[in-house]
Design a protein around this motif. Structure first.
Motif, PDB file in Angstrom:
ATOM      1  N   HIS B  44     -32.859   1.553  35.604  1.00 56.33           N
ATOM      2  CA  HIS B  44     -33.725   0.767  36.493  1.00 56.33           C
ATOM      3  C   HIS B  44     -32.893  -0.207  37.310  1.00 56.33           C
ATOM      4  CE1 HIS B  44     -37.603   1.341  33.910  1.00 56.33           C
ATOM      5  NE2 HIS B  44     -37.116   2.457  34.406  1.00 56.33           N
ATOM      6  N   LEU B  45     -31.947  -0.820  36.620  1.00 54.37           N
ATOM      7  CA  LEU B  45     -31.098  -1.799  37.276  1.00 54.37           C
ATOM      8  C   LEU B  45     -30.259  -1.163  38.387  1.00 54.37           C
ATOM      9  CD1 LEU B  45     -30.162  -4.878  36.010  1.00 54.37           C
ATOM     10  CD2 LEU B  45     -28.039  -3.644  36.198  1.00 54.37           C
ATOM     11  N   LYS B  46     -29.689   0.003  38.086  1.00 53.21           N
ATOM     12  CA  LYS B  46     -28.879   0.709  39.082  1.00 53.21           C
ATOM     13  C   LYS B  46     -29.747   1.132  40.265  1.00 53.21           C
ATOM     14  CE  LYS B  46     -25.655   2.975  35.840  1.00 53.21           C
ATOM     15  NZ  LYS B  46     -24.273   2.650  36.030  1.00 53.21           N
ATOM     16  N   ILE B  47     -30.940   1.618  39.986  1.00 53.92           N
ATOM     17  CA  ILE B  47     -31.847   2.057  41.054  1.00 53.92           C
ATOM     18  C   ILE B  47     -32.222   0.865  41.929  1.00 53.92           C
ATOM     19  CG2 ILE B  47     -34.179   2.952  41.539  1.00 53.92           C
ATOM     20  CD1 ILE B  47     -33.844   4.609  38.891  1.00 53.92           C
ATOM     21  N   GLU B  48     -32.523  -0.249  41.283  1.00 50.97           N
ATOM     22  CA  GLU B  48     -32.918  -1.457  41.992  1.00 50.97           C
ATOM     23  C   GLU B  48     -31.777  -1.955  42.888  1.00 50.97           C
ATOM     24  OE1 GLU B  48     -36.041  -2.024  42.122  1.00 50.97           O
ATOM     25  OE2 GLU B  48     -35.366  -3.634  43.473  1.00 50.97           O
ATOM     26  N   LEU B  94     -25.234   6.635  48.942  1.00 55.77           N
ATOM     27  CA  LEU B  94     -26.123   5.767  48.175  1.00 55.77           C
ATOM     28  C   LEU B  94     -27.483   6.421  47.956  1.00 55.77           C
ATOM     29  CD1 LEU B  94     -25.342   2.273  49.773  1.00 55.77           C
ATOM     30  CD2 LEU B  94     -24.859   2.972  47.428  1.00 55.77           C
ATOM     31  N   GLU B  95     -27.975   7.092  49.007  1.00 51.90           N
ATOM     32  CA  GLU B  95     -29.263   7.762  48.864  1.00 51.90           C
ATOM     33  C   GLU B  95     -29.204   8.895  47.840  1.00 51.90           C
ATOM     34  OE1 GLU B  95     -30.306   8.540  52.910  1.00 51.90           O
ATOM     35  OE2 GLU B  95     -31.244   6.554  53.093  1.00 51.90           O
ATOM     36  N   HIS B  99     -31.182   9.075  44.341  1.00 52.37           N
ATOM     37  CA  HIS B  99     -31.986  10.236  43.998  1.00 52.37           C
ATOM     38  C   HIS B  99     -31.636  10.734  42.589  1.00 52.37           C
ATOM     39  CE1 HIS B  99     -34.042  14.055  44.265  1.00 52.37           C
ATOM     40  NE2 HIS B  99     -32.912  14.673  43.961  1.00 52.37           N
ATOM     41  N   ASP B 100     -30.354  10.859  42.308  1.00 53.30           N
ATOM     42  CA  ASP B 100     -29.921  11.316  40.981  1.00 53.30           C
ATOM     43  C   ASP B 100     -30.390  10.365  39.885  1.00 53.30           C
ATOM     44  OD1 ASP B 100     -28.698  13.457  42.141  1.00 53.30           O
ATOM     45  OD2 ASP B 100     -26.685  12.576  42.130  1.00 53.30           O
ATOM     46  N   LEU B 101     -30.257   9.064  40.140  1.00 53.92           N
ATOM     47  CA  LEU B 101     -30.668   8.065  39.148  1.00 53.92           C
ATOM     48  C   LEU B 101     -32.172   8.141  38.889  1.00 53.92           C
ATOM     49  CD1 LEU B 101     -28.605   5.004  40.474  1.00 53.92           C
ATOM     50  CD2 LEU B 101     -28.214   6.184  38.311  1.00 53.92           C
ATOM     51  N   ILE B 102     -32.939   8.316  39.968  1.00 55.80           N
ATOM     52  CA  ILE B 102     -34.388   8.388  39.831  1.00 55.80           C
ATOM     53  C   ILE B 102     -34.778   9.635  39.032  1.00 55.80           C
ATOM     54  CG2 ILE B 102     -36.529   8.785  41.143  1.00 55.80           C
ATOM     55  CD1 ILE B 102     -35.385   6.768  43.233  1.00 55.80           C
ATOM     56  N   GLN B 103     -34.110  10.753  39.322  1.00 57.38           N
ATOM     57  CA  GLN B 103     -34.390  11.976  38.562  1.00 57.38           C
ATOM     58  C   GLN B 103     -34.100  11.767  37.076  1.00 57.38           C
ATOM     59  OE1 GLN B 103     -36.034  14.551  39.868  1.00 57.38           O
ATOM     60  NE2 GLN B 103     -36.007  13.176  41.624  1.00 57.38           N
ATOM     61  N   GLU B 104     -33.009  11.068  36.819  1.00 51.52           N
ATOM     62  CA  GLU B 104     -32.617  10.810  35.442  1.00 51.52           C
ATOM     63  C   GLU B 104     -33.667   9.932  34.745  1.00 51.52           C
ATOM     64  OE1 GLU B 104     -28.658   9.070  33.391  1.00 51.52           O
ATOM     65  OE2 GLU B 104     -28.409   9.734  35.463  1.00 51.52           O
ATOM     66  N   ALA B 105     -34.148   8.920  35.476  1.00 53.84           N
ATOM     67  CA  ALA B 105     -35.156   8.019  34.914  1.00 53.84           C
ATOM     68  C   ALA B 105     -36.451   8.772  34.620  1.00 53.84           C
ATOM     69  CB  ALA B 105     -35.417   6.860  35.867  1.00 53.84           C
ATOM     70  N   ILE B 106     -36.804   9.690  35.508  1.00 56.19           N
ATOM     71  CA  ILE B 106     -38.034  10.460  35.303  1.00 56.19           C
ATOM     72  C   ILE B 106     -37.894  11.371  34.082  1.00 56.19           C
ATOM     73  CG2 ILE B 106     -39.507  12.286  36.292  1.00 56.19           C
ATOM     74  CD1 ILE B 106     -38.949  10.989  39.066  1.00 56.19           C
ATOM     75  N   GLU B 111     -43.342   8.648  32.865  1.00 56.45           N
ATOM     76  CA  GLU B 111     -44.241   7.658  33.471  1.00 56.45           C
ATOM     77  C   GLU B 111     -43.561   6.859  34.582  1.00 56.45           C
ATOM     78  OE1 GLU B 111     -47.409   6.362  31.002  1.00 56.45           O
ATOM     79  OE2 GLU B 111     -47.179   8.503  31.459  1.00 56.45           O
ATOM     80  N   TYR B 112     -42.255   7.021  34.685  1.00 56.52           N
ATOM     81  CA  TYR B 112     -41.487   6.208  35.632  1.00 56.52           C
ATOM     82  C   TYR B 112     -41.958   6.421  37.070  1.00 56.52           C
ATOM     83  CZ  TYR B 112     -37.789   4.452  38.576  1.00 56.52           C
ATOM     84  OH  TYR B 112     -37.100   3.789  39.563  1.00 56.52           O
ATOM     85  N   ARG B 113     -42.175   5.312  37.775  1.00 58.37           N
ATOM     86  CA  ARG B 113     -42.576   5.377  39.190  1.00 58.37           C
ATOM     87  C   ARG B 113     -41.407   4.926  40.056  1.00 58.37           C
ATOM     88  NH1 ARG B 113     -45.167   8.370  38.392  1.00 58.37           N
ATOM     89  NH2 ARG B 113     -47.295   8.587  37.688  1.00 58.37           N
ATOM     90  N   PRO B 114     -40.911   5.798  40.942  1.00 55.67           N
ATOM     91  CA  PRO B 114     -39.799   5.415  41.818  1.00 55.67           C
ATOM     92  C   PRO B 114     -40.201   4.298  42.779  1.00 55.67           C
ATOM     93  CG  PRO B 114     -40.207   7.789  41.908  1.00 55.67           C
ATOM     94  CD  PRO B 114     -41.353   7.168  41.165  1.00 55.67           C
ATOM     95  N   PRO B 115     -39.206   3.597  43.372  1.00 56.91           N
ATOM     96  CA  PRO B 115     -39.520   2.552  44.348  1.00 56.91           C
ATOM     97  C   PRO B 115     -40.324   3.145  45.505  1.00 56.91           C
ATOM     98  CG  PRO B 115     -37.154   2.622  43.889  1.00 56.91           C
ATOM     99  CD  PRO B 115     -37.760   3.775  43.199  1.00 56.91           C
ATOM    100  N   THR B 116     -41.151   2.304  46.135  1.00 53.29           N
ATOM    101  CA  THR B 116     -42.061   2.811  47.169  1.00 53.29           C
ATOM    102  C   THR B 116     -41.324   3.361  48.386  1.00 53.29           C
ATOM    103  OG1 THR B 116     -42.271   0.496  47.809  1.00 53.29           O
ATOM    104  CG2 THR B 116     -44.111   1.460  46.603  1.00 53.29           C
ATOM    105  N   ASP B 117     -40.115   2.861  48.642  1.00 52.12           N
ATOM    106  CA  ASP B 117     -39.406   3.347  49.830  1.00 52.12           C
ATOM    107  C   ASP B 117     -38.544   4.583  49.543  1.00 52.12           C
ATOM    108  OD1 ASP B 117     -37.574   2.043  48.291  1.00 52.12           O
ATOM    109  OD2 ASP B 117     -36.723   0.834  49.901  1.00 52.12           O
TER     110      ASP B 117
END
Lengths: 110, 127
Positions: B44-48, B94-95, B99-106, B111-117
């Motif tokens: 989460h921290l890395k994604i943020e 960075l994008e 993307h990779d980090l978000i996939q990993e979180a999911i 239940e993980y919701r990616p950032p709105t942007d």
């Protein structure tokens, strides 16, 4: 299992756990690894006596527990807690350092 | 201003005056987390952080050109504009990373919701 820690209920330890500082690729590179070790040791020495630094590395491309974390053992719990609050939020290799100071850290090493 | 060539190896630590606070994600990790919660927390921290960089345009390109990586051959558009500038390349990296980090979180937490942007990229199949 196999590890008996006397009085696990103590509130402070000498081991500081640092996170979000290194990538697997960096850990696999010997030169990079040595440099990271040196930087961590140097910075932590400012807060007390650094007894040991453990930086788990992936072995043959396989993750082992604790990869991505850095464990620093200080001479006293007091020094550990000083480093803990001083290093949280600092930047290391352009990443935000997250600290975790707890006896639970020791469990990650097992 | 020109700096004399430094003999001393440059530390990976940034100056003490640089302290980062990320709203909602304290840099002192809550003590009661188990291994999986910790992993997710760091993700989460890395994604943020990556999201913040993309939003603010502060891409972390070193100010000193000597600290930058070598550039690839330039690619130009039909009207002569350079397409693969450092900024474009860094933003893309960075994008992709986000993307990779978000996939990993999911994967770790459905239940993980990616950032709105965040928009999932239409990835071209390479190689």
């Amino acid at each position: 299992p196999g590890l008996q820690v006397a009085g696990t209920a103590q509130e402070a330890t000498e081991v500081l756990c640092l996170m979000n500082m290194v990538s697997k690729e960096e850990l696999e590179d010997d030169e990079e690894y040595e440099g990271i070790m040196e930087d961590v040791r140097e910075e932590c020495s400012r807060y007390g006596e650094v007894v040991s630094v453990e930086i788990p590395r992936p072995v043959g491309g396989v993750d082992i527990p604790g990869v991505g974390k850095i464990f620093v053992e200080f001479g006293s719990a007091d020094q550990c807690s000083k480093a803990h609050s001083a290093l949280a939020g600092r930047k290391f290799a352009n990443r935000v350092v997250v600290t975790w100071c707890a006896m639970l850290c020791l469990a990650c090493l097992v | 201003p020109e700096e004399p060539a430094r003999k001393k190896r440059k530390s990976r630590w940034a100056s003490e005056t640089v302290r980062t606070a990320i709203p909602g994600l304290p840099t002192v990790m809550p003590a009661n987390m188990n291994e999986q919660q910790q992993q997710l927390y760091i993700l989460h921290l890395k994604i943020e952080e990556t999201s913040r960089q993309l939003r603010s345009g502060d891409l972390g390109i070193p100010l000193n050109p000597a600290d930058r990586s070598p550039s690839p051959e330039p690619i130009y558009s039909h009207d002569g504009k350079r397409l693969n500038t450092r900024e474009v390349r860094t933003r893309k990296r960075l994008e992709d990373r986000r993307h990779d980090l978000i996939q990993e979180a999911i994967t770790l937490n459905p239940e993980y919701r990616p950032p709105t942007d965040y928009k999932a990229p239409n990835r071209k199949i390479e190689d």
